[in-house]
Motif scaffolding. Structure first.
Motif, mmCIF file in Angstrom:
data_model
loop_
_atom_site.group_PDB
_atom_site.id
_atom_site.type_symbol
_atom_site.label_atom_id
_atom_site.label_comp_id
_atom_site.label_asym_id
_atom_site.label_seq_id
_atom_site.Cartn_x
_atom_site.Cartn_y
_atom_site.Cartn_z
ATOM 1 N N LEU A 1 -36.060 -1.750 25.694
ATOM 2 C CA LEU A 1 -35.594 -2.283 27.295
ATOM 3 C C LEU A 1 -35.827 -4.086 27.214
ATOM 4 N N ALA A 2 -34.498 -4.424 28.136
ATOM 5 C CA ALA A 2 -34.976 -5.724 27.711
ATOM 6 C C ALA A 2 -35.885 -6.126 29.038
ATOM 7 N N ALA A 3 -35.358 -5.203 29.871
ATOM 8 C CA ALA A 3 -35.802 -5.925 31.275
ATOM 9 C C ALA A 3 -36.977 -4.925 31.699
ATOM 10 N N LEU A 4 -38.236 -5.505 32.545
ATOM 11 C CA LEU A 4 -39.239 -4.339 32.353
ATOM 12 C C LEU A 4 -39.492 -4.174 33.641
ATOM 13 N N ASP A 5 -38.629 -4.556 34.293
ATOM 14 C CA ASP A 5 -38.923 -3.285 35.912
ATOM 15 C C ASP A 5 -38.466 -1.891 35.016
ATOM 16 N N ARG A 6 -37.748 -1.337 34.213
ATOM 17 C CA ARG A 6 -37.309 -0.255 33.520
ATOM 18 C C ARG A 6 -38.171 0.170 33.386
ATOM 19 N N VAL A 7 -39.819 -0.386 32.545
ATOM 20 C CA VAL A 7 -40.300 -0.371 31.446
ATOM 21 C C VAL A 7 -41.065 0.941 32.096
ATOM 22 N N ALA A 8 -42.182 1.098 33.958
ATOM 23 C CA ALA A 8 -42.832 2.087 34.091
ATOM 24 C C ALA A 8 -42.185 2.859 34.283
ATOM 25 N N PRO A 9 -40.577 2.978 34.336
ATOM 26 C CA PRO A 9 -40.464 4.479 34.873
ATOM 27 C C PRO A 9 -39.616 5.280 34.059
ATOM 28 N N GLY B 1 -30.266 3.387 28.938
ATOM 29 C CA GLY B 1 -31.912 3.715 29.183
ATOM 30 C C GLY B 1 -32.799 4.499 29.946
ATOM 31 N N VAL B 2 -33.301 4.190 31.339
ATOM 32 C CA VAL B 2 -33.270 5.424 32.048
ATOM 33 C C VAL B 2 -32.555 6.005 32.340
ATOM 34 N N ASP B 3 -31.759 5.833 33.148
ATOM 35 C CA ASP B 3 -30.525 6.729 33.464
ATOM 36 C C ASP B 3 -30.324 7.547 32.333
ATOM 37 N N VAL B 4 -30.382 7.528 30.827
ATOM 38 C CA VAL B 4 -29.907 8.278 29.915
ATOM 39 C C VAL B 4 -31.432 9.208 29.925
ATOM 40 N N LEU B 5 -32.229 9.068 30.175
ATOM 41 C CA LEU B 5 -33.728 9.273 29.443
ATOM 42 C C LEU B 5 -33.645 10.793 30.156
ATOM 43 N N PRO B 6 -33.891 10.962 31.852
ATOM 44 C CA PRO B 6 -33.728 12.974 31.418
ATOM 45 C C PRO B 6 -32.489 13.447 30.828
ATOM 46 N N ALA B 7 -31.495 13.425 30.900
ATOM 47 C CA ALA B 7 -31.042 14.166 29.500
ATOM 48 C C ALA B 7 -31.848 13.930 28.515
ATOM 49 N N VAL B 8 -32.054 13.287 27.231
ATOM 50 C CA VAL B 8 -32.085 12.976 26.513
ATOM 51 C C VAL B 8 -33.827 14.239 26.592
ATOM 52 N N LEU B 9 -35.056 13.475 27.097
ATOM 53 C CA LEU B 9 -35.908 14.692 27.729
ATOM 54 C C LEU B 9 -35.577 16.092 27.713
ATOM 55 N N ALA B 10 -34.488 16.230 28.267
ATOM 56 C CA ALA B 10 -34.287 18.333 28.998
ATOM 57 C C ALA B 10 -33.754 18.587 27.418
ATOM 58 N N ARG B 11 -33.752 17.770 25.813
ATOM 59 C CA ARG B 11 -33.647 18.666 25.004
ATOM 60 C C ARG B 11 -34.947 18.999 23.557
ATOM 61 N N GLN B 12 -36.130 18.151 24.005
ATOM 62 C CA GLN B 12 -37.262 18.088 24.040
ATOM 63 C C GLN B 12 -37.288 18.052 22.373
ATOM 64 N N PRO B 13 -36.508 16.678 22.113
ATOM 65 C CA PRO B 13 -36.820 16.184 20.585
ATOM 66 C C PRO B 13 -38.230 15.870 20.958
ATOM 67 N N VAL C 1 -38.372 -7.810 23.659
ATOM 68 C CA VAL C 1 -38.010 -6.123 23.948
ATOM 69 C C VAL C 1 -39.196 -5.456 23.513
ATOM 70 N N VAL C 2 -39.270 -4.643 24.716
ATOM 71 C CA VAL C 2 -39.944 -3.617 25.155
ATOM 72 C C VAL C 2 -39.553 -2.485 24.039
ATOM 73 N N VAL C 3 -40.378 -1.536 23.378
ATOM 74 C CA VAL C 3 -40.295 -0.615 21.969
ATOM 75 C C VAL C 3 -41.172 0.432 23.113
ATOM 76 N N LEU C 4 -40.426 1.713 23.657
ATOM 77 C CA LEU C 4 -41.265 2.580 23.893
ATOM 78 C C LEU C 4 -41.323 3.968 23.147
#
Length: 438
Positions: free
Chosen positions: A384-392, A365-377, A430-433
């Motif tokens: 995401l199943a937990a709603l509190d992770r959607v906004a971050p 989830g959110v913990d992995v996202l910065p490393a993924v975004l650094a590669r600029q795909p 499930v929330v799909v972003l």
């Protein structure tokens, strides 16, 4: 009444392929050369045929001057000949000549791809043919990563060394055919690592073979051919013929069995699998196709990556649990696709992976996202199943320059009740972003 004069016949440009296998030129070449006023071709092609003394010649380099002269010859009714390699309609000059509006007559010869397979003694009716000439070679590399048998037309800077470097880590055998049809012809079998460290003669053709694809007979390549030491893929019989080829003759077409498959088509533990309704949207958002590389991070059962591979994409599945990794391998084999498994914990496991076109984050989830975004795909898809992770997660995507779409999927499936009644059984929402790079 005076009859209308008929229009003068248009003089077509004759495009003649010179045989990549070294056979004599087609008999049609001699008469068209004898009357030609303009002959266009690479220096090696012009030197290989008897160009008439009175004909103008153009050595191909930049194509624009040759196109201009050919158009002038057509307008003036001057017979013109274009010399090319093999079959000029296969990733060849015919496309550019047609785009310029020139009338053509094409006389093909054996293509370099057909010659390379013939020299290696291999069937190629199930092969994909791609080119790295004049375009980003990543698409050709990803085709070789995804499919069991691929022929690549190479170019300087996008040849066997570069393709081999991109295939390190994938279980592939490479056949490199240099100087086809010439006295210096050579075909070598090498590993991706070996290909990456050598200098290869131009021109050459590369054949990429996955484990399970047919091997070249021992007398077709030199004795230093590299055998595969891995077991052949246990292919699904309804989609793959013996030797790893798809039985429907469509090496990168949509799978005949469909996608967004039911969960029972995959091995998984404790229902830890992306549900089919969610998977349908996720795969659509990832846009898998031949030439693209998809990361499936926190792959679990591997269902999302496998369905991307069924649609022709190259797939890297990242999973920290070795037991889940074994499940991914078994599921990939059951669906007859090639998925490279990287066992490790994200984000650290992502550091040395090749650049992705799209990434699915199903675990971490959110913990992995910065490393993924650094590669600029181009695209990033999260569930995401937990709603509190959607906004971050939305905040991280937008801060990295992505536009964001999102939706909550909540499915209710038919379920039988005693006495013949039917109810709706809800699955977990499930929330799909989806983030798309601007």
């Amino acid at each position: 009444m005076t009859p209308m004069a008929s229009a003068a016949p248009v003089t077509a440009v004759t495009v003649v392929g010179l045989d990549a296998a070294g056979a004599p030129p087609h008999p049609a070449l001699a008469p068209v050369l004898a009357t030609a006023g303009l002959v266009v071709g690479a220096a090696r092609h012009l030197a290989a045929v008897p160009v008439p003394a009175g004909a103008d010649t153009i050595v191909l380099g930049p194509l624009a001057p040759a196109l201009r002269r050919l158009a002038e010859a057509v307008d003036a009714g001057v017979p013109a000949v274009v010399l090319a390699s093999g079959d000029p309609g296969l990733f060849g000059i015919v496309r550019r000549l047609r785009a310029a509006g020139l009338p053509l007559r094409v006389v093909p010869a054996v293509s370099s791809v057909a010659a390379a397979f013939a020299r290696a003694g291999l069937p190629w009716d199930g092969a994909a043919v791609v080119t790295a000439h004049g375009r980003d070679p990543r698409a050709a590399v990803n085709a070789c990563r995804a499919l069991p048998l691929v022929a690549v037309l190479t170019a300087p800077g996008a040849g066997a060394a570069e393709l081999g470097a991109g295939l390190i880590g994938w279980s592939r055998r490479l056949l490199v055919a240099e100087h086809l049809g010439a006295a210096a012809e050579r075909i070598r079998a090498v590993t991706p690592e070996q290909a990456a460290t050598e200098t290869w003669a131009e021109p050459h053709v590369l054949l990429s073979l996955a484990d399970g694809a047919p091997a070249a007979p021992s007398d077709a390549v030199p004795s230093d051919a590299v055998p595969s030491d891995a077991a052949p893929t246990d292919a699904a019989p309804d989609r793959v013929a013996p030797g790893g080829m798809r039985a429907d003759n469509q090496p990168a077409a949509a799978p005949s069995g469909g996608w967004a498959l039911p969960e029972d088509r995959y091995a998984h533990r404790d229902s830890m699998i992306t549900k089919s309704e969610v998977r349908a949207l996720v795969v659509a958002r990832l846009r898998p196709r031949l030439g693209r590389l998809i990361w499936d991070v926190g792959a679990g059962s591997g269902s999302v990556g496998i369905e991307c591979a069924l649609l022709g994409a190259a797939v890297l599945a990242v999973e920290q649990d070795p037991e889940a990794g074994a499940t991914i391998r078994a599921n990939a084999a059951a669906h007859a696709v090639h998925v490279r498994l990287v066992t490790g914990r994200a984000p650290a496991a992502l550091a040395d992976l090749p650049e992705p076109d799209a990434v699915f984050v199903g675990g971490g989830g959110v913990d992995v996202l910065p490393a993924v975004l650094a590669r600029q795909p181009e695209r990033v898809v999260l569930t995401l199943a937990a709603l509190d992770r959607v906004a971050p997660a939305v905040g991280l995507l937008r801060a990295a320059g992505y536009t964001v779409e999102g939706s909550q999927l909540s499915a209710a499936r038919l379920a039988d009740l005693p006495g013949g009644s039917i109810r709706l059984a809800a699955t977990n929402p499930v929330v799909v972003l989806t983030g798309e790079r601007q």
